[in-house]
Design an enzyme around this catalytic site. Structure first.
Site, PDB file in Angstrom:
ATOM      1  N   ARG A  79      11.278   3.511   1.865  1.00 24.79           N
ATOM      2  CA  ARG A  79      11.159   3.699   3.322  1.00 24.79           C
ATOM      3  C   ARG A  79      11.907   2.571   4.034  1.00 24.79           C
ATOM      4  NH1 ARG A  79       5.072   4.179   4.906  1.00 24.79           N
ATOM      5  NH2 ARG A  79       5.241   6.235   3.942  1.00 24.79           N
ATOM      6  N   ARG A 148       3.492  -2.661   9.853  1.00 26.92           N
ATOM      7  CA  ARG A 148       4.497  -1.686   9.387  1.00 26.92           C
ATOM      8  C   ARG A 148       5.555  -1.436  10.468  1.00 26.92           C
ATOM      9  NH1 ARG A 148       2.454   1.990   5.509  1.00 26.92           N
ATOM     10  NH2 ARG A 148       1.034   0.909   4.107  1.00 26.92           N
ATOM     11  N   LYS A 212      -3.057  -1.868   5.670  1.00 26.03           N
ATOM     12  CA  LYS A 212      -1.905  -1.610   6.532  1.00 26.03           C
ATOM     13  C   LYS A 212      -2.263  -1.832   8.002  1.00 26.03           C
ATOM     14  CE  LYS A 212      -1.489   2.703   5.030  1.00 26.03           C
ATOM     15  NZ  LYS A 212      -1.262   4.157   4.886  1.00 26.03           N
ATOM     16  N   LYS A 214      -0.544  -1.023  12.029  1.00 24.10           N
ATOM     17  CA  LYS A 214       0.539  -0.277  12.685  1.00 24.10           C
ATOM     18  C   LYS A 214       0.586  -0.563  14.187  1.00 24.10           C
ATOM     19  CE  LYS A 214       0.423   3.352   9.251  1.00 24.10           C
ATOM     20  NZ  LYS A 214       0.218   4.781   8.959  1.00 24.10           N
ATOM     21  N   CYS A 433       3.458  16.639   7.094  1.00 30.14           N
ATOM     22  CA  CYS A 433       3.724  15.485   6.241  1.00 30.14           C
ATOM     23  C   CYS A 433       4.552  15.945   5.053  1.00 30.14           C
ATOM     24  CB  CYS A 433       2.418  14.857   5.786  1.00 30.14           C
ATOM     25  SG  CYS A 433       1.566  15.872   4.562  1.00 30.14           S
ATOM     26  N   CYS A 439       4.432  13.450  -2.970  1.00 33.99           N
ATOM     27  CA  CYS A 439       3.271  12.636  -2.622  1.00 33.99           C
ATOM     28  C   CYS A 439       2.165  12.782  -3.667  1.00 33.99           C
ATOM     29  CB  CYS A 439       2.737  13.012  -1.246  1.00 33.99           C
ATOM     30  SG  CYS A 439       1.286  12.014  -0.851  1.00 33.99           S
ATOM     31  N   CYS A 478      -3.369  16.354   2.832  1.00 31.55           N
ATOM     32  CA  CYS A 478      -4.630  15.677   2.497  1.00 31.55           C
ATOM     33  C   CYS A 478      -5.159  14.995   3.752  1.00 31.55           C
ATOM     34  CB  CYS A 478      -4.423  14.696   1.336  1.00 31.55           C
ATOM     35  SG  CYS A 478      -3.904  13.056   1.854  1.00 31.55           S
ATOM     36  N   CYS A 482      -1.024  11.829   7.699  1.00 28.04           N
ATOM     37  CA  CYS A 482       0.290  11.221   7.904  1.00 28.04           C
ATOM     38  C   CYS A 482       1.104  11.821   9.050  1.00 28.04           C
ATOM     39  CB  CYS A 482       1.088  11.249   6.606  1.00 28.04           C
ATOM     40  SG  CYS A 482       0.350  10.196   5.344  1.00 28.04           S
TER      41      CYS A 482
HETATM   42 FE1  SRM Z   1       1.233   8.113   5.379  1.00 31.77          FE
HETATM   43  C1  SRM Z   1      -0.108   7.221   2.359  1.00 31.77           C
HETATM   44  C2  SRM Z   1       3.802   9.515   3.894  1.00 31.77           C
HETATM   45  C3  SRM Z   1       2.685   8.233   8.365  1.00 31.77           C
HETATM   46  C4  SRM Z   1      -1.849   7.555   6.881  1.00 31.77           C
HETATM   47  N1  SRM Z   1       1.772   8.259   3.445  1.00 31.77           N
HETATM   48  C5  SRM Z   1       1.125   7.804   2.344  1.00 31.77           C
HETATM   49  C6  SRM Z   1       1.988   7.971   1.102  1.00 31.77           C
HETATM   50  C7  SRM Z   1       2.784   6.706   0.918  1.00 31.77           C
HETATM   51  C8  SRM Z   1       1.240   8.395  -0.184  1.00 31.77           C
HETATM   52  C9  SRM Z   1       0.749   7.332  -1.120  1.00 31.77           C
HETATM   53  O1  SRM Z   1       0.089   6.363  -0.682  1.00 31.77           O
HETATM   54  O2  SRM Z   1       0.964   7.496  -2.309  1.00 31.77           O
HETATM   55  C10 SRM Z   1       2.889   9.150   1.567  1.00 31.77           C
HETATM   56  C11 SRM Z   1       4.257   9.265   0.883  1.00 31.77           C
HETATM   57  C12 SRM Z   1       4.656  10.719   0.790  1.00 31.77           C
HETATM   58  C13 SRM Z   1       6.056  10.900   0.351  1.00 31.77           C
HETATM   59  O3  SRM Z   1       6.259  11.484  -0.734  1.00 31.77           O
HETATM   60  O4  SRM Z   1       6.973  10.540   1.068  1.00 31.77           O
HETATM   61  C14 SRM Z   1       2.859   8.965   3.058  1.00 31.77           C
HETATM   62  N2  SRM Z   1       2.968   8.647   5.987  1.00 31.77           N
HETATM   63  C15 SRM Z   1       3.895   9.306   5.245  1.00 31.77           C
HETATM   64  C16 SRM Z   1       5.027   9.826   6.096  1.00 31.77           C
HETATM   65  C17 SRM Z   1       6.387   9.795   5.392  1.00 31.77           C
HETATM   66  C18 SRM Z   1       4.678  11.229   6.579  1.00 31.77           C
HETATM   67  C19 SRM Z   1       5.794  12.041   7.173  1.00 31.77           C
HETATM   68  O5  SRM Z   1       5.883  13.187   6.769  1.00 31.77           O
HETATM   69  O6  SRM Z   1       6.537  11.567   8.030  1.00 31.77           O
HETATM   70  C20 SRM Z   1       4.905   8.861   7.294  1.00 31.77           C
HETATM   71  C21 SRM Z   1       5.703   7.615   7.124  1.00 31.77           C
HETATM   72  C22 SRM Z   1       5.587   6.716   8.296  1.00 31.77           C
HETATM   73  C23 SRM Z   1       6.494   5.526   8.275  1.00 31.77           C
HETATM   74  O7  SRM Z   1       7.687   5.711   8.449  1.00 31.77           O
HETATM   75  O8  SRM Z   1       5.990   4.402   8.129  1.00 31.77           O
HETATM   76  C24 SRM Z   1       3.416   8.533   7.243  1.00 31.77           C
HETATM   77  N3  SRM Z   1       0.554   7.853   7.282  1.00 31.77           N
HETATM   78  C25 SRM Z   1       1.320   8.064   8.390  1.00 31.77           C
HETATM   79  C26 SRM Z   1       0.490   8.140   9.551  1.00 31.77           C
HETATM   80  C27 SRM Z   1       0.959   8.435  10.975  1.00 31.77           C
HETATM   81  C28 SRM Z   1       1.323   7.197  11.722  1.00 31.77           C
HETATM   82  O9  SRM Z   1       1.259   6.082  11.196  1.00 31.77           O
HETATM   83  O10 SRM Z   1       1.694   7.330  12.879  1.00 31.77           O
HETATM   84  C29 SRM Z   1      -0.816   7.971   9.125  1.00 31.77           C
HETATM   85  C30 SRM Z   1      -2.090   8.063  10.006  1.00 31.77           C
HETATM   86  C31 SRM Z   1      -2.272   6.910  10.887  1.00 31.77           C
HETATM   87  C32 SRM Z   1      -3.042   5.834  10.191  1.00 31.77           C
HETATM   88  O11 SRM Z   1      -2.455   5.066   9.444  1.00 31.77           O
HETATM   89  O12 SRM Z   1      -4.269   5.765  10.380  1.00 31.77           O
HETATM   90  C33 SRM Z   1      -0.758   7.769   7.697  1.00 31.77           C
HETATM   91  N4  SRM Z   1      -0.656   7.439   4.733  1.00 31.77           N
HETATM   92  C34 SRM Z   1      -1.767   7.335   5.518  1.00 31.77           C
HETATM   93  C35 SRM Z   1      -2.889   6.972   4.683  1.00 31.77           C
HETATM   94  C36 SRM Z   1      -4.347   6.753   5.149  1.00 31.77           C
HETATM   95  C37 SRM Z   1      -4.551   5.390   5.682  1.00 31.77           C
HETATM   96  C38 SRM Z   1      -5.995   5.114   6.019  1.00 31.77           C
HETATM   97  O13 SRM Z   1      -6.246   4.212   6.804  1.00 31.77           O
HETATM   98  O14 SRM Z   1      -6.882   5.773   5.490  1.00 31.77           O
HETATM   99  C39 SRM Z   1      -2.386   6.876   3.368  1.00 31.77           C
HETATM  100  C40 SRM Z   1      -3.182   6.530   2.088  1.00 31.77           C
HETATM  101  C41 SRM Z   1      -3.504   5.085   1.988  1.00 31.77           C
HETATM  102  O15 SRM Z   1      -3.014   4.226   2.717  1.00 31.77           O
HETATM  103  O16 SRM Z   1      -4.319   4.782   1.113  1.00 31.77           O
HETATM  104  C42 SRM Z   1      -0.989   7.192   3.442  1.00 31.77           C
HETATM  105 FE1  SF4 Z   2       0.599  12.648   1.206  1.00 37.45          FE
HETATM  106 FE2  SF4 Z   2      -1.694  13.112   2.391  1.00 37.45          FE
HETATM  107 FE3  SF4 Z   2       0.143  11.670   3.640  1.00 37.45          FE
HETATM  108 FE4  SF4 Z   2       0.519  14.242   3.330  1.00 37.45          FE
HETATM  109  S1  SF4 Z   2      -1.135  13.312   4.518  1.00 37.45           S
HETATM  110  S2  SF4 Z   2       2.048  12.639   2.898  1.00 37.45           S
HETATM  111  S3  SF4 Z   2      -0.407  14.653   1.387  1.00 37.45           S
HETATM  112  S4  SF4 Z   2      -0.891  11.079   1.797  1.00 37.45           S
END
Ligand code: SRM
Ligand code: SF4
Length: 571
Positions: A79, A148, A212, A214, A433, A439, A478, A482
């Site tokens: 990323r 981030r 994390k 943000k 997502c 993922c 899930c 995201c």
């Molecule tokens: Fe996310 C984890 C993709 C924005 C909440 N996120 C992941 C991972 C890295 C999976 C992993 O941990 O193994 C995903 C990678 C998938 C892949 O194959 O690419 C992933 N997140 C993404 C992206 C690429 C989704 C998208 O389709 O655009 C976004 C990348 C953002 C960036 O450029 O930095 C992305 N993730 C978000 C957001 C939205 C936001 O930040 O505006 C959230 C919800 C907001 C938040 O953080 O509360 C988000 N991602 C999570 C979480 C849950 C965090 C939590 O507090 O519970 C995880 C899992 C974790 O951290 O354990 C996660």
């Molecule tokens: Fe993966 Fe869940 Fe984030 Fe979708 S919402 S990219 S399935 S961690």
């Protein structure tokens, strides 16, 4: 650094890992050099996240490879760090070529305004990072327990306010970077820091943050960055045409786990108003308060939202106030109306133009009849301005002179892409997502199924006469959230293959969470269930009432709960 609070429970494993990592080095370098496997150790995987890398495997291939007795198809996701989603045309070309040469080869625009590469095998990761470095790009702190990628509005004008806010976002992004040289040593072959002065992380300390963190900046009336979902938010307050300062928001976050009521999405509280030049000072105070008081024993309870939920916003405000040199003021009025990107051509006050281009799920690739990657490459080859990635996974081509406007339009026309923005209001507002196959946490499909899901709903919207209405639908594989599905008017959250929890009733402008409507439903059943609701909405909606507002008022039972806490008062 404060030592509060002394945890009564054992520290989470990652805490020990961080402290023993010599500022995020661990054994990453030797793990990457090990050619006996495509994988790295779990510890290196956790530490690599701080450098913007996730080890994944192609889940589509798992069964076949297992049958053949082979190891999984391991590869990194990388990323890019890109404050405010701003990339030059030259940088675009470099990323495009790297994707072709050593990645999947698609480029993926994310919901936090950056690029992701998928499918980068271990042996190529240094090549990728060196390639990005040549274009002054890196992936430092794009993931991990740090601040981030900082979000900022990419649109709509190249106005003075936009530039000021972008600059504050970029400054905060740089200010909050970890100081360790680990990334440069491991991936760019910089000389080892050994034997000299010990490195210090003045803001983070040796264990960085509990989780994390943000940050997002918004300029009303657009809430394109979903500011209330951010740990730390800055809402620009414009008075008499000038940037007066920011209302600061704290404690937003969306991730939860199915069936675990102790985890929940939460909208941020408003902390107070600050002068514009105090962004870094207050950011550091918020971040260090979380560093000192966040839960380091349970990673599912370690985000800032839980610290604030448990201790209260008054306590948090007091703690931040102690750490800054000025008085937090009362929040100033603001009003959000939309989250949608402005699509198509728009003239800016400086005489240039920008073009907002819709790209479903932000996936940039070439498919038969849809050569988006090629078209954007050709545009980058002649473009003199920059690209701005949007929080809705779209792209804005900005800083376009009138003559280049003609050329860019011709490129889109030549490739049959000039009508990408002539889509239904539902499609233009939809997010998904990544989910499968990369993922590791996906429980259900998301991006791959979005086109067919939208087509099914579009048929219903056509019948109801709502094709052009802006309705937000977001789907994730899930409950981590995201693409911010809990802020969608229609939110699908993956539970199991083909099954989703369905949430309804968020406010379109991102100021109210949705609520659980069905705990587990297939897409086809959801279409059947929502059809009469959509038709009722078309007939019964009140003046200016959005679909989410209608569901909140007329469809959801009063006791339909979602752990919806923290309501932004001035929104
Ligand atoms: Fe996310 C984890 C993709 C924005 C909440 N996120 C992941 C991972 C890295 C999976 C992993 O941990 O193994 C995903 C990678 C998938 C892949 O194959 O690419 C992933 N997140 C993404 C992206 C690429 C989704 C998208 O389709 O655009 C976004 C990348 C953002 C960036 O450029 O930095 C992305 N993730 C978000 C957001 C939205 C936001 O930040 O505006 C959230 C919800 C907001 C938040 O953080 O509360 C988000 N991602 C999570 C979480 C849950 C965090 C939590 O507090 O519970 C995880 C899992 C974790 O951290 O354990 C996660
Ligand atoms: Fe993966 Fe869940 Fe984030 Fe979708 S919402 S990219 S399935 S961690």
């Amino acid at each position: 650094m404060s030592t509060e609070p002394t945890p009564s429970k054992p520290l989470a494993v990652n805490e020990t890992m961080k402290i023993n990592s010599r500022h995020l080095r661990g054994n990453i370098a030797s793990d990457i050099a090990d050619t006996s496997t495509g994988n790295i150790t779990e510890e290196s995987n956790q530490l690599s996240k701080f450098h913007g890398l996730y080890m994944q495997d192609n889940r589509d291939l798992r069964n076949a490879l297992k049958k053949e007795g082979k190891e999984k198809a391991f590869a990194f996701m990388c990323r890019v760090r890109l404050a405010g989603g701003k990339a030059t045309a030259k940088q675009w070309l470099v990323l495009d070529k790297l994707a072709d040469d050593i990645a999947s080869p698609s480029l993926r625009l994310t919901t936090r305004q950056t690029f992701q590469f998928h499918g980068v095998v271990k042996g190529n990761i240094k090549k990728l990072i060196k390639g990005m470095h040549q274009a002054l790009l890196d992936s430092i702190a794009a993931c991990g327990d740090v601040n981030r990628n900082v979000m900022a509005p990419p649109n709509p004008e190249r106005s003075e306010i936009l530039e000021q806010v972008y600059k504050h976002a970029a400054d905060w992004s740089n200010y909050a970077l970890p100081k360790t040289r680990a990334y440069h040593e491991i991936f760019l072959d910089e000389e080892l820091v050994a034997g000299g002065e010990p490195e210090v992380e003045p803001m983070y300390g040796d264990t960085y943050l509990p989780r994390k963190f943000k940050t997002g900046f918004a300029i009303p009336p657009s809430n394109d960055v979903d500011v209330f979902s951010q740990d730390l938010g800055y809402i620009a307050i414009v008075e008499n045409g000038k940037l007066a300062g920011y209302n600061v928001t704290v404690g937003g976050g969306l991730g939860m786990s199915h069936g675990n009521a102790e985890t929940f999405p939460r909208l941020a509280d408003i902390l107070g108003f600050i002068p514009a030049e105090k962004v870094n000072e207050v950011g550091e105070a918020v971040l260090t308060t979380q560093r000192d008081f966040g839960d380091r024993t349970n990673r599912k309870h370690a985000r800032l939202k839980y610290t604030i939920q448990d201790r209260g916003i008054e306590w948090f405000r007091g703690e931040v106030q102690k750490r800054i040199t000025f008085k937090l003021e009362e929040p100033r009025p603001f009003h959000f109306t939309t989250i949608e990107d402005p699509f198509g051509w728009h003239e800016c006050t400086d005489g240039t133009w920008f073009y907002g281009l819709h790209i479903l799920s932000g996936r940039i690739k070439d498919t038969p009849g849809w050569p988006m990657k090629t078209a954007l490459r050709e545009i980058a080859e002649i473009h003199e301005g920059d690209f701005r990635l949007t929080p809705s996974q779209n792209v804005t081509i900005s800083g376009v002179s009138p003559s280049k406007k003609v050329e860019i339009s011709a490129i889109l026309e030549k490739h049959g892409l000039s009508h990408e923005n002539d889509r239904s209001g539902l499609r233009l507002n939809a997010l998904s997502c990544v989910a499968l196959p990369t993922c590791g946490l996906a429980l259900a499909e998301s991006e791959r199924d979005l086109p067919s899901i939208l087509s099914k709903f579009e048929n219903v919207l056509d019948e109801a006469g709502l094709r052009d209405d802006a309705i937000s639908l977001r789907i994730t594989g899930c409950p981590n959230g995201c693409c911010r599905p809990y802020l969608a008017e229609i939110g699908f959250v993956g539970k199991a293959p083909g099954k989703y929890a369905l949430y309804l009733g968020a406010k379109y402008n991102g100021t109210r969470l949705n609520r659980l409507f069905s705990p587990s439903i297939s897409i086809d059943d959801a279409v059947t269930t929502l059809t009469p609701i959509i038709k009722r909405y078309a007939k019964e909606r009140q003046q200016g009432e959005g679909f989410g507002d209608f569901c909140d008022r007329a469809i959801l039972p009063a006791d339909a709960t979602f752990h919806s806490v923290g309501t932004p008062k001035a929104a």
